[in-house]
Design a protein around this motif. Structure first.
Motif, short mmCIF file in Angstrom:
data_model
loop_
_atom_site.label_atom_id
_atom_site.label_comp_id
_atom_site.label_asym_id
_atom_site.label_seq_id
_atom_site.Cartn_x
_atom_site.Cartn_y
_atom_site.Cartn_z
N LEU A 191 0.84 -1.21 0.00
CA LEU A 191 0.00 0.00 0.00
C LEU A 191 0.87 1.25 0.00
N LEU A 192 1.91 1.24 0.84
CA LEU A 192 2.79 2.40 0.91
C LEU A 192 3.48 2.64 -0.43
N ILE A 193 3.92 1.55 -1.06
CA ILE A 193 4.59 1.70 -2.36
C ILE A 193 3.61 2.27 -3.38
N LEU A 194 2.37 1.75 -3.38
CA LEU A 194 1.37 2.26 -4.31
C LEU A 194 1.07 3.74 -4.05
N ALA A 195 0.98 4.08 -2.75
CA ALA A 195 0.72 5.47 -2.39
C ALA A 195 1.85 6.37 -2.89
N THR A 196 3.09 5.88 -2.70
CA THR A 196 4.25 6.64 -3.18
C THR A 196 4.16 6.84 -4.68
N LEU A 197 3.85 5.73 -5.35
CA LEU A 197 3.75 5.78 -6.82
C LEU A 197 2.73 6.83 -7.25
N LEU A 198 1.58 6.80 -6.58
CA LEU A 198 0.50 7.72 -6.92
C LEU A 198 0.91 9.17 -6.69
N LEU A 199 1.49 9.41 -5.49
CA LEU A 199 1.91 10.76 -5.15
C LEU A 199 2.98 11.26 -6.10
N VAL A 200 3.96 10.39 -6.35
CA VAL A 200 5.06 10.81 -7.22
C VAL A 200 4.56 11.02 -8.65
N ALA A 201 3.70 10.11 -9.12
CA ALA A 201 3.15 10.26 -10.47
C ALA A 201 2.42 11.59 -10.58
N ASN A 202 1.70 11.94 -9.49
CA ASN A 202 0.95 13.20 -9.53
C ASN A 202 1.85 14.42 -9.54
N THR A 203 2.92 14.39 -8.72
CA THR A 203 3.81 15.55 -8.73
C THR A 203 4.56 15.65 -10.05
N ILE A 204 4.99 14.48 -10.56
CA ILE A 204 5.70 14.52 -11.84
C ILE A 204 4.74 14.99 -12.93
N ARG A 205 3.45 14.62 -12.79
CA ARG A 205 2.49 15.08 -13.79
C ARG A 205 2.47 16.62 -13.83
N LEU A 206 2.63 17.24 -12.66
CA LEU A 206 2.68 18.70 -12.65
C LEU A 206 3.89 19.22 -13.41
N THR A 207 5.04 18.55 -13.24
CA THR A 207 6.22 19.02 -13.99
C THR A 207 6.04 18.77 -15.48
#
Ligand SMILES: Nc1ncnc2c1ncn2[C@@H]1O[C@H](COP(=O)(O)OP(=O)(O)O)[C@@H](O)[C@H]1O
Ligand SMILES: [Mg+2]
Lengths: 309, 218
Positions: A191-207
């Motif tokens: 779950l933590l890895i998925l959460a990280t993936l989601l959060l990181v994907a979202n921030t990278i999406r902003l870049t």
């Protein structure tokens, strides 16, 4: 210029250009990069702390597990010689660490100690009601109900043995708890890895979003998807490396600041002695692998949405 | 070089942006696509560089049937097509040099090759002295010339221009017309979408008129 010599040169130019683009993104969108890196390191720290705590708890449970014992209650008529030979025979078993003889007197003394103030009750009895027994302690590492059952059934019919007492249900419960801990630990980790993936994907999406015009112009000029994607993936990997470095420093810092007081607290609260492990090299390496995977996959997911326009 | 056979395009499934459009542009030819706003000019150009797919009909560009082209091959088609827009589409945070270098960067040209070609291209549009300026510091006419330099830097077989003069004053528009003419003389196939009568009058070229997505005169 023949094509044979041209293509490696082009490949080299491309790699250099991609790395340059990825590095320049760190300075071109510094706030977004910082957010992505901090998100990554925060969740990696959580993940790492959770894993270290699970490791500690598992090894504590494992220690409890080695205390899995069984006792052979001896018949009153057993001679010392018969008892000794039985003890020797059991001691020779691979799974057995120790065999202790508890005489009737010793058993009574133990019970007295356990009863404390009520111990006087024992003195009112006409004779010592407790039988003598052999207490068998299993090797550490050899745990499990199966071993207990096997030894119990082997000696139940022995002429010197009256009955066999095992802590079978306690051991079963312990094993179930260890399994549960491992399963829930893995689940929380995933779950933590998925959460990280989601959060990181979202921030990278902003870049990626901040550079959507650039992407549109690149694709208009004939850039392949791979060409557009690669710098973002390198950027994600860079975020992963920096995020891991930060998380590792935090975990080490936390270990030296908190491990001792925390172990003290746990030992006073629940009476378990727990050792919080220092993050090992392979532990840090696996964090790095996870961070790289998350950075790379997160970037790839984010860029996908801006391609094909 | 460009062939359309009974091309239909609709965005909502009902109203046609293009209806039964057939036309052909030979190698080295310059053709105007004209018509009022909403006639389908931009849609037609977007079909040519595979930014849109036709709803029905065939689009053949540089020998490639775009209907059968795999998406992965679209970038390679685009390397043989230069595109110029009314709003220039330059990156404001990159120098003129970097903007013009884009098509060469994406196809993996080396440093010296990129420099040689970018300077040659900037020279043709008369902006070598602005190579290290940022686009927002340039006038509209200069920005459009940078966009033309970018479109032509990789020597594409085809140049597409969507209202290239619409946001320019007559002097700058004339400048742009001259550059498009030069590209044609070099052998580039040029398609210009415009409703600028002065632009059409300035050049002796075939005109395809659209109205409501249909060819009304060719
Ligand atoms: N992406 C789109 N989605 C929906 N409708 C569109 C889209 N692009 C163009 N259209 C419609 O298609 C018609 C033709 O538009 P366009 O090709 O831009 O005309 P022109 O360039 O001649 O002004 C218009 O009715 C327009 O609203
Ligand atoms: Mg238009």
């Amino acid at each position: 210029m023949s094509g044979v010599f041209q293509s490696p040169a082009r490949g080299f130019h491309l790699v250099r250009a991609h790395v340059r683009t990825a590095l320049s993104a760190l300075t071109r969108t510094p706030v977004l990069s910082a957010v992505s890196i901090l998100t990554m390191s925060a969740t990696l720290t959580l993940l790492g702390a959770h894993q270290l705590l699970s490791l500690a708890m598992e090894s504590t449970l494992a220690d409890l597990g080695t205390e899995a014992r069984l006792a052979l209650v001896l018949k009153d008529a057993v001679t010392d010689a018969a008892r000794l030979s039985l003890a020797r025979e059991i001691n020779a078993l691979d799974e057995v660490a120790r065999v202790d003889y508890v005489s009737r007197e010793a058993a009574r003394d133990n019970l007295k100690k356990t009863l404390g103030a009520q111990a006087a009750v024992l003195d009112t009895l006409p004779e010592n009601p407790l039988p003598a027994s052999l207490e068998i302690t299993l090797q550490s590492g050899v745990r499990g109900v199966d071993t207990l059952r096997r030894i119990a059934s082997k000696y139940r019919a022995h002429p010197a043995v009256d009955e066999v007492v095992t802590a079978e249900s306690a051991v079963l419960r312990l094993e179930a708890e260890t399994t549960l801990l491992r399963i829930s630990g893995t689940a929380i980790g995933i779950l933590l890895i998925l959460a990280t993936l989601l959060l990181v994907a979202n921030t990278i999406r902003l870049t990626v979003y901040a550079r959507r015009d650039e992407i549109a112009i690149m694709t208009l000029c004939g850039a392949t998807d791979a060409y557009v994607r690669t710098p973002f993936i390198i950027e994600g990997a860079i975020h992963g490396v920096i995020g891991t470095a930060l998380a590792t420093s935090l975990l080490f810092g936390a270990h030296f600041a908190l491990a001792a007081p925390l172990a003290d607290l746990i030992s006073r609260a629940v009476g378990l002695s727990i050792t919080l492990p220092v993050p090992s090299f392979s532990f840090v390496l696996s964090l790095l692998v996870i961070a790289l995977a998350v950075g790379v996959v997160g970037s790839a997911i984010s860029v996908r949405r801006f391609l094909r326009t | 070089m460009i062939d359309l056979f009974h091309v239909f395009k609709t965005f909502d499934g009902v109203t046609p942006a293009l209806a039964d459009v057939s036309m052909s542009v030979g190698k080295g030819e310059l053709v105007f696509v004209t018509g009022p706003s909403g006639a389908g000019k931009s849609t037609l150009l977007r079909l040519l560089f595979a930014a849109e797919r036709p709803t029905r009909g065939q689009v053949v560009v540089a020998g490639e049937n775009l209907e059968r082209m795999r998406p992965a091959n679209v970038p390679y088609l685009r390397r043989s097509i230069g595109v110029v827009f009314q709003d220039f589409r330059l990156l404001p945070t990159r120098t003129v040099f970097e903007n013009v270098a884009f098509p060469l960067e994406v196809r993996g040209d080396g440093r010296s090759e990129i420099e040689r070609r970018v300077y040659r291209s900037l020279k043709e549009v008369g902006l070598v002295h602005k190579a290290y300026a940022m686009p927002p510091a340039l006038s509209g006419g200069e920005q459009q010339r940078v966009a033309i330099a970018r479109a032509l830097v990789g020597d594409p077989a085809i140049l597409l221009a969507d209202e290239p003069t619409a946001s320019l004053d007559p002097d700058n528009a004339r400048e742009v017309v001259k550059l498009l003419e030069t590209a044609r003389i070099r052998g580039t196939t040029v398609v210009i979408a415009t409703h600028d009568r002065a632009l059409i009058a300035a050049m002796n070229a075939r005109t395809v008129a659209l109205a409501g997505g249909r060819v009304v005169s060719a």
